[in-house]
Write a protein that holds these residues in place. Structure first.
Motif, short mmCIF file in Angstrom:
data_model
loop_
_atom_site.label_atom_id
_atom_site.label_comp_id
_atom_site.label_asym_id
_atom_site.label_seq_id
_atom_site.Cartn_x
_atom_site.Cartn_y
_atom_site.Cartn_z
N PRO A 1 41.11 40.93 41.58
CA PRO A 1 39.65 41.15 41.67
C PRO A 1 38.86 39.85 41.76
O PRO A 1 37.82 39.80 42.42
CB PRO A 1 39.32 41.93 40.40
CG PRO A 1 40.45 41.68 39.47
CD PRO A 1 41.65 41.50 40.33
N LEU A 2 39.34 38.79 41.11
CA LEU A 2 38.63 37.51 41.20
C LEU A 2 38.70 36.95 42.61
O LEU A 2 37.71 36.42 43.13
CB LEU A 2 39.24 36.52 40.21
CG LEU A 2 39.04 36.82 38.72
CD1 LEU A 2 39.76 35.79 37.86
CD2 LEU A 2 37.57 36.87 38.37
N ILE B 1 39.09 38.69 45.40
CA ILE B 1 38.25 39.54 46.25
C ILE B 1 36.78 39.17 46.06
O ILE B 1 36.01 39.05 47.03
CB ILE B 1 38.49 41.03 45.94
CG1 ILE B 1 39.90 41.43 46.39
CG2 ILE B 1 37.44 41.91 46.61
CD1 ILE B 1 40.30 42.84 45.99
N ALA B 2 36.37 38.96 44.81
CA ALA B 2 34.99 38.58 44.54
C ALA B 2 34.66 37.23 45.17
O ALA B 2 33.58 37.06 45.76
CB ALA B 2 34.75 38.53 43.03
N GLY C 1 36.04 44.78 43.82
CA GLY C 1 36.79 44.09 42.76
C GLY C 1 37.44 45.07 41.81
O GLY C 1 38.61 44.90 41.42
#
Length: 717
Positions: free
Chosen positions: A270-271, A273-274, A448
């Motif tokens: 998720p980090l 993707i962010a 995310g």
């Protein structure tokens, strides 16, 4: 209820800009997926075709997975060259907007064929068609909709990360049989879903062209924003694509490059993707504009480039949590560069964007070649006649890529920053309202969270207090067979069928482009329901791993002296009961004829030096006769035969060889056409009583799985 005329009027009144972005996101995703796939397929198919003349006469008429005629590969490469050159047509007819539909259709249809794998149109050709269609579409996008270029790449890279998280780093959409949704009576496979996605993409492209035409008919006075690529844009695109596909858009590659011991993949997805999508937020772009404005316009690009380069150096050299944080920050900074690729086209200015796009593809391909030789430097052979006059230039140059992985990454960053360096009169990061920032943040949060959900780890059911333990050693050849057929599923099946509780794995990769960017350690561990520890030896992405159903309580690794392929030894402790089992996993240097650069005697001397380092480690950790009183296994690929001085030295050390005296046919572990040898071993201390030993005959790799069973305690009762 609205009448049909009212519905049509509502449709015509839609603003096409959001649909432009959605269309670009679909085609960009197809393009990135196909590009990743194509790199691995070309690598493997060229390698297989190079073997064909030597092995084909020794084989029967039955088709063998992976083995391919050189003529078929030549045809695929020729088709790919046509596809890469296709955008050059837009130099002549690029003013026609409707050609965007042609590019979208080619990408959508090619993506279907890439999954369908039709006999007359291979998946490799399907990927080539997708890439060609994507480049054709991109050349027209630069000209007619330059403001959508960043969305084309950012959304595609983020969606690609979601797909890989869903497949434990192996994109499940590459297989038509992957089940997407299942009920008690039916199942939706990805092959069917891809048909739907391809049709939706084509319909969406038709809709955007229709809405654009309706706007012109209504007398829309908004002047068109034409754009173009410069030569620096093309070079920058090549660098950006490489750094994204090789590192920053692969969370598993970030983890391996940072050499983290705990491998926090579910947190990093998720980090990453962010970080990929954060440039979508107008507020963030405004803050970046304020920061970059602090520098003189002649220094802005250099400052940004040095910032990204510093972050990547921190990621690879400092490692662990600071390194991962640096990589995430570098991913954000790199995705801010997409806006700098196109620039506005002046009135009556000639547009050579397609030509510079072609240059970008060439730059990307050259960086891929450099990347390959940072791993394959030890296998470079001298050139045969009539090119022998180049043997003092080309082979030494290619062998010189040893240890240059970071250098190739930094070169890509330099090239990626060139459009920013050359743009001095404007800062192309657009601003926007608070509503746009809020919507972008909601989208980033949703994607995310989806990434975190898809990347969540499964529960591992451990084995405690067993009477018997089955130990294995398996060289998986980066997931490839002798004939370069990539089949991780078959490798997992072999391990599962062997019943091994602990497996020492060699030649395993965690994100190389040539193995499709897959973290094979993570994939196999999740597929088999095992815990895993990895030690990277060659550019951090290739090395050694231990898979275990028994609790792992300690793990470390040490490099071994290597002139050829850099290798090492991995030390892992598993605790089945009150006392641990020490496992030393290694992969010694390969004996390979490279045409005179190093003799076999020199390579065997290197193996002896590597073994001496392992013995020195054992003496340090277990002084005196302590080793004999521990439960210890030393295994892996020793790359030499049982009667060699290397193996005799191991046998003389007091370790037990479970296959001593076994017939060659039952103990051979290296199996290739016309070649049979025992190269893989498991050595035991006498504190591990042997119950049985076997070599699993199935060979999806060019090595076979060695399994020994040892007794830890007597049966209860």
């Amino acid at each position: 209820m609205l009448s049909s005329r009212s519905r049509l009027r509502a449709l015509v009144s839609l603003r096409p800009q959001p649909l432009y972005i959605l269309e670009a996101a679909f085609i960009g995703t197809f393009f990135i997926q196909a590009l990743r796939f194509l790199i691995g397929m070309l690598y493997s198919r060229i390698a297989s075709a190079s073997q064909y003349p030597a092995v084909a006469p020794l084989l029967g008429s039955e088709p063998i997975p992976g083995l391919i005629d050189p003529q078929a590969v030549s045809g695929e490469i020729t088709f790919l060259m046509y596809m890469i050159g296709l955008p050059l047509i837009t130099l002549l007819i690029g003013r026609a907007r409707w050609l965007l539909l042609i590019g979208a259709g080619m990408a959508a249809i090619g993506r279907y064929f890439m999954t369908a794998n039709v006999a007359t149109f291979s998946s490799t050709m399907g990927a080539a068609l997708t890439v060609g269609g994507g480049l054709f579409y991109l050349a027209l996008l630069v000209r007619h909709r330059p403001q959508t270029i960043p969305y084309f790449f950012m959304f595609s890279l983020a969606v690609d990360q979601l797909f890989r998280a869903a497949g434990n780093t192996l994109d499940p959409s590459w297989s038509a049989s992957t089940i997407v949704f299942q009920t008690a009576t039916s199942a939706l496979t990805y092959g069917t879903l891809q048909v739907i996605l391809s049709v939706v993409t084509i319909v969406l492209s038709l809709l955007t062209l229709f809405l654009q035409a309706q706007q012109r008919r209504r007398g829309d006075k908004t002047p068109p924003h034409y754009g173009l690529f410069t030569v620096w844009s093309g070079i920058g695109l090549g660098g950006l694509l490489y750094i994204e596909l090789a590192l920053l858009a692969l969370p598993n590659s970030m983890i391996a490059r940072a050499e983290t011991s705990y491998r926090p993949y579910p947190v990093l997805v998720p980090l990453a993707i962010a970080a990929t999508l954060l440039p979508l937020v107008p507020w963030v772009r405004v803050r970046a504009r304020e920061f970059i404005s602090l520098f003189d316009n002649t220094l802005r690009g250099w400052a940004w480039m040095l910032l990204v380069a510093l972050l990547v150096v921190i990621g690879t050299r400092v490692g662990d949590l600071p390194g991962l944080g640096a990589f995430v920050a570098a991913q954000f900074a790199m995705n801010m560069m997409w806006w700098w690729l196109p620039r506005p086209q002046a009135q009556k200015e000639l547009n050579f964007s397609a030509l510079w796009l072609f240059v970008g593809v060439v730059v990307f391909a050259l960086l891929i070649v450099g990347d390959i030789f940072t791993f394959e430097y030890a296998f470079v052979r001298d050139l045969a006649a009539p090119l022998t006059f180049l043997n003092n230039i080309v082979p030494p140059l290619l062998r010189g890529f040893r240890g240059m992985g970071l250098g190739v990454l930094l070169l890509a960053i330099l090239l990626a920053a060139l459009p920013m360096v050359q743009t001095r009169r404007r800062i192309p990061w657009p601003s926007g309202g608070a509503g746009q920032s809020f919507a972008a943040l909601v989208l980033i949060g949703a994607m995310g969270l989806a990434g975190a959900f898809l990347a969540r780890p499964p529960q591992v059911q451990g084995l405690t207090n067993p009477e018997l333990v089955r130990l294995g050693s398996y060289n998986i050849h980066a997931g490839y067979s002798e004939f370069w057929n990539y089949d991780l599923e078959a490798i997992a099946d072999v391990i599962a069928e062997s019943g091994a509780n602990v497996v020492l794995v060699q030649e395993i990769e965690t994100g190389r482009l040539t193995s499709f960017g897959v973290d094979q350690v993570l994939w196999l561990a999740r597929r088999l329901g095992m815990d895993a520890r990895y030690y990277g030896t060659n550019e951090s992405l290739q090395g050694l791993a231990v898979l275990s159903r028994i609790e792992i309580v300690f793990s470390t690794g040490y490099p071994l002296p290597s002139v050829g392929t850099q290798t090492g030894v991995q030390w892992v402790q598993v605790r089945p009961d009150d006392a641990p089992i020490n496992i030393f996993n290694t992969w010694l240097g390969v004996l390979v004829d490279t045409g005179g650069s190093r003799t076999t005697a020199e390579q065997e001397a290197e193996q002896q030096e590597q073994l001496s380092e392992i013995f020195a480690l054992l003496r340090t950790e277990f002084p005196g006769d302590q080793l004999g009183r521990t439960r210890t296994v030393i295994g892996g690929t020793f790359n030499n035969v049982p009667d060699s001085s290397l193996i005799q030295r191991l046998r003389a050390s007091g370790l037990t060889d479970p296959f001593a005296g076994a017939p060659v046919d039952l103990s051979m572990t290296f199996v290739r056409t016309g070649q049979r040898a025992r190269l893989d071993y498991l050595w035991l201390t006498t504190t591990l009583p042997l119950e049985g030993a076997d070599v699993v005959p199935r060979a999806p790799s060019d090595h076979r799985l060695v399994v020994v069973e040892v007794r830890l305690r007597e049966p209860s009762g």
